[in-house]
Motif scaffolding. Structure first.
Motif, PDB file in Angstrom:
ATOM      1  N   LEU A   1       6.415   4.681   0.056  1.00 12.85           N
ATOM      2  CA  LEU A   1       6.446   5.798   1.001  1.00 12.85           C
ATOM      3  C   LEU A   1       6.331   7.054   0.159  1.00 12.85           C
ATOM      4  CD1 LEU A   1       9.358   4.811   3.409  1.00 12.85           C
ATOM      5  CD2 LEU A   1       6.927   4.323   3.630  1.00 12.85           C
ATOM      6  N   VAL A   2       5.272   7.819   0.377  1.00  8.31           N
ATOM      7  CA  VAL A   2       5.016   9.011  -0.427  1.00  8.31           C
ATOM      8  C   VAL A   2       5.260  10.237   0.445  1.00  8.31           C
ATOM      9  CG1 VAL A   2       3.355  10.278  -1.832  1.00  8.31           C
ATOM     10  CG2 VAL A   2       3.333   7.766  -1.823  1.00  8.31           C
ATOM     11  N   ALA A   3       6.287  10.993   0.110  1.00 10.04           N
ATOM     12  CA  ALA A   3       6.649  12.197   0.865  1.00 10.04           C
ATOM     13  C   ALA A   3       5.862  13.375   0.319  1.00 10.04           C
ATOM     14  CB  ALA A   3       8.141  12.454   0.742  1.00 10.04           C
ATOM     15  N   SER A   4       5.115  14.032   1.184  1.00  7.62           N
ATOM     16  CA  SER A   4       4.343  15.198   0.759  1.00  7.62           C
ATOM     17  C   SER A   4       4.697  16.425   1.581  1.00  7.62           C
ATOM     18  CB  SER A   4       2.843  14.888   0.861  1.00  7.62           C
ATOM     19  OG  SER A   4       2.503  14.534   2.180  1.00  7.62           O
ATOM     20  N   PHE A   5       5.875  16.405   2.193  1.00  7.39           N
ATOM     21  CA  PHE A   5       6.290  17.545   3.013  1.00  7.39           C
ATOM     22  C   PHE A   5       7.117  18.514   2.178  1.00  7.39           C
ATOM     23  CE2 PHE A   5       8.845  13.784   4.020  1.00  7.39           C
ATOM     24  CZ  PHE A   5      10.104  14.170   3.580  1.00  7.39           C
ATOM     25  N   ALA A   6       7.044  19.780   2.560  1.00  4.41           N
ATOM     26  CA  ALA A   6       7.784  20.828   1.869  1.00  4.41           C
ATOM     27  C   ALA A   6       8.876  21.357   2.782  1.00  4.41           C
ATOM     28  CB  ALA A   6       6.841  21.967   1.480  1.00  4.41           C
TER      29      ALA A   6
ATOM     30  N   VAL B   1      13.503  11.300   2.933  1.00  6.95           N
ATOM     31  CA  VAL B   1      12.241  10.692   3.310  1.00  6.95           C
ATOM     32  C   VAL B   1      12.480   9.769   4.505  1.00  6.95           C
ATOM     33  CG1 VAL B   1      10.372   9.179   2.548  1.00  6.95           C
ATOM     34  CG2 VAL B   1      11.311  10.885   0.988  1.00  6.95           C
ATOM     35  N   VAL B   2      13.533   8.962   4.432  1.00  6.82           N
ATOM     36  CA  VAL B   2      13.963   8.139   5.564  1.00  6.82           C
ATOM     37  C   VAL B   2      15.397   8.545   5.864  1.00  6.82           C
ATOM     38  CG1 VAL B   2      14.377   5.816   6.439  1.00  6.82           C
ATOM     39  CG2 VAL B   2      12.494   6.217   4.842  1.00  6.82           C
ATOM     40  N   GLU B   3      15.633   9.005   7.064  1.00  4.60           N
ATOM     41  CA  GLU B   3      16.965   9.490   7.436  1.00  4.60           C
ATOM     42  C   GLU B   3      17.500   8.665   8.601  1.00  4.60           C
ATOM     43  OE1 GLU B   3      19.113  13.752   8.410  1.00  4.60           O
ATOM     44  OE2 GLU B   3      16.947  13.643   8.363  1.00  4.60           O
ATOM     45  N   VAL B   4      18.702   8.127   8.416  1.00  2.77           N
ATOM     46  CA  VAL B   4      19.375   7.385   9.476  1.00  2.77           C
ATOM     47  C   VAL B   4      20.377   8.358  10.088  1.00  2.77           C
ATOM     48  CG1 VAL B   4      20.769   5.371  10.050  1.00  2.77           C
ATOM     49  CG2 VAL B   4      19.053   5.232   8.216  1.00  2.77           C
ATOM     50  N   VAL B   5      20.191   8.673  11.372  1.00  6.47           N
ATOM     51  CA  VAL B   5      20.932   9.756  12.007  1.00  6.47           C
ATOM     52  C   VAL B   5      21.851   9.227  13.098  1.00  6.47           C
ATOM     53  CG1 VAL B   5      20.689  11.887  13.320  1.00  6.47           C
ATOM     54  CG2 VAL B   5      19.040  11.346  11.546  1.00  6.47           C
ATOM     55  N   GLY B   6      23.131   9.549  12.975  1.00  9.37           N
ATOM     56  CA  GLY B   6      24.091   9.283  14.039  1.00  9.37           C
ATOM     57  C   GLY B   6      24.167  10.487  14.950  1.00  9.37           C
TER      58      GLY B   6
ATOM     59  N   GLY C   1       0.821  -1.200   0.000  1.00 10.21           N
ATOM     60  CA  GLY C   1       0.000   0.000   0.000  1.00 10.21           C
ATOM     61  C   GLY C   1       0.855   1.250   0.000  1.00 10.21           C
ATOM     62  N   GLU C   2       0.184   2.361   0.202  1.00 13.20           N
ATOM     63  CA  GLU C   2       0.841   3.665   0.154  1.00 13.20           C
ATOM     64  C   GLU C   2       0.827   4.285   1.543  1.00 13.20           C
ATOM     65  OE1 GLU C   2       0.200   6.254  -3.400  1.00 13.20           O
ATOM     66  OE2 GLU C   2      -0.784   7.525  -1.903  1.00 13.20           O
ATOM     67  N   PHE C   3       1.982   4.746   1.983  1.00 14.27           N
ATOM     68  CA  PHE C   3       2.118   5.415   3.275  1.00 14.27           C
ATOM     69  C   PHE C   3       2.502   6.864   3.013  1.00 14.27           C
ATOM     70  CE2 PHE C   3       2.747   0.966   4.004  1.00 14.27           C
ATOM     71  CZ  PHE C   3       2.166   0.722   5.234  1.00 14.27           C
ATOM     72  N   ARG C   4       1.585   7.796   3.307  1.00 17.51           N
ATOM     73  CA  ARG C   4       1.849   9.217   3.093  1.00 17.51           C
ATOM     74  C   ARG C   4       2.556   9.788   4.308  1.00 17.51           C
ATOM     75  NH1 ARG C   4       0.809  12.192  -1.042  1.00 17.51           N
ATOM     76  NH2 ARG C   4      -0.343  11.171  -2.682  1.00 17.51           N
ATOM     77  N   LEU C   5       3.658  10.480   4.059  1.00 17.77           N
ATOM     78  CA  LEU C   5       4.468  11.036   5.139  1.00 17.77           C
ATOM     79  C   LEU C   5       4.411  12.559   5.102  1.00 17.77           C
ATOM     80  CD1 LEU C   5       7.587   8.725   4.737  1.00 17.77           C
ATOM     81  CD2 LEU C   5       5.656   8.437   6.293  1.00 17.77           C
ATOM     82  N   ALA C   6       4.067  13.163   6.235  1.00 13.49           N
ATOM     83  CA  ALA C   6       4.040  14.617   6.349  1.00 13.49           C
ATOM     84  C   ALA C   6       5.381  15.168   6.805  1.00 13.49           C
ATOM     85  CB  ALA C   6       2.943  15.046   7.318  1.00 13.49           C
TER      86      ALA C   6
ATOM     87  N   GLY D   1      12.567  -3.263   0.428  1.00 10.91           N
ATOM     88  CA  GLY D   1      11.235  -3.675   0.033  1.00 10.91           C
ATOM     89  C   GLY D   1      10.210  -2.574  -0.095  1.00 10.91           C
ATOM     90  N   PHE D   2      10.634  -1.335  -0.399  1.00 11.50           N
ATOM     91  CA  PHE D   2       9.673  -0.255  -0.628  1.00 11.50           C
ATOM     92  C   PHE D   2      10.263   0.753  -1.595  1.00 11.50           C
ATOM     93  CE2 PHE D   2      11.978   0.827   3.277  1.00 11.50           C
ATOM     94  CZ  PHE D   2      12.442   2.104   3.011  1.00 11.50           C
ATOM     95  N   SER D   3       9.383   1.538  -2.202  1.00 10.63           N
ATOM     96  CA  SER D   3       9.778   2.630  -3.088  1.00 10.63           C
ATOM     97  C   SER D   3       9.535   3.949  -2.378  1.00 10.63           C
ATOM     98  CB  SER D   3       8.948   2.614  -4.376  1.00 10.63           C
ATOM     99  OG  SER D   3       9.185   1.440  -5.099  1.00 10.63           O
ATOM    100  N   VAL D   4      10.276   4.967  -2.766  1.00 11.89           N
ATOM    101  CA  VAL D   4      10.102   6.306  -2.229  1.00 11.89           C
ATOM    102  C   VAL D   4       9.657   7.209  -3.369  1.00 11.89           C
ATOM    103  CG1 VAL D   4      11.273   8.289  -1.215  1.00 11.89           C
ATOM    104  CG2 VAL D   4      11.823   5.973  -0.435  1.00 11.89           C
ATOM    105  N   VAL D   5       8.580   7.962  -3.135  1.00 13.16           N
ATOM    106  CA  VAL D   5       8.029   8.856  -4.142  1.00 13.16           C
ATOM    107  C   VAL D   5       7.857  10.228  -3.508  1.00 13.16           C
ATOM    108  CG1 VAL D   5       6.050   9.307  -5.642  1.00 13.16           C
ATOM    109  CG2 VAL D   5       6.781   6.951  -5.210  1.00 13.16           C
TER     110      VAL D   5
END
Length: 186
Positions: free
Chosen positions: A46-51, A57-62, A19-24, A166-170
């Protein structure tokens, strides 16, 4: 979704159904040993709709310890591995992030003041300290691009055992950007 990632125990797999996961806002992983797994790149999106200036969209932070950043005393070429700092160098084995402010030479002709202000430190790279003595540090590999005097070196705690699969980023930011605006407004 962010709460699931934050609460997952070490070694957990956070599974996303088809499915589609909309991210703010971006998903941020600030921990070790976690997997974010979708049902496949064609099935989970994963659908990024933030400005704005969000970086990923996915950030791995040290982690970086405040107050532990140093400034370079002199410029370093792209093939440089030896850096002199304005304080005691981090110990061998430390991971470090190097950042430098934008300038016209780096922007290679873009030179737009708005671009320089919108993205103040585009030059970023990670390195591994192999030797240090006093204020001098030696890196395992060349920095990869020229760094001016005053560029920052900050020890970083890197994340380990993080997997994304296992996912796409849009990006869905709505409408076409203004072709005359070079800022990261969207």
């Amino acid at each position: 979704l962010q709460a699931l990632i934050d609460a997952a125990p070490a070694g957990a797999v956070v599974r996303l159904s088809a499915g589609e996961f909309r991210l703010a806002k971006p998903l941020v992983i600030r921990r070790d040993h976690v997997t974010l797994a979708g049902a496949g790149p064609e099935r989970t999106r994963l659908v990024a709709s933030f400005a704005g200036r969000d970086s990923a969209v996915v950030e791995v932070v040290g982690a970086v310890t405040p107050g532990q950043c140093y400034r370079l005393r002199g410029a370093v070429g792209a093939d440089g591995t030896r850096l002199e700092l304005d304080g005691m160098a981090p110990l061998p084995g430390a991971s470090v992030m190097l950042t430098a402010a934008n300038d016209d030479a780096f922007l290679d002709g873009l030179g737009a003041i708005t671009w320089r202000q919108a993205q103040p430190e585009l030059r970023r790279t990670l390195g591994m300290v192999t030797a240090s003595a006093g204020s001098v540090v030696e890196l395992a590999d060349p920095v990869g691009f020229a760094l001016p005097a005053g560029a920052r070196l900050c020890p970083r705690e890197l994340r380990r055992g993080v997997a994304l699969r296992g996912f796409s980023v849009v990006y869905d930011i709505g409408g076409a950007p203004d072709p005359a605006d070079y800022t990261n407004a969207r």
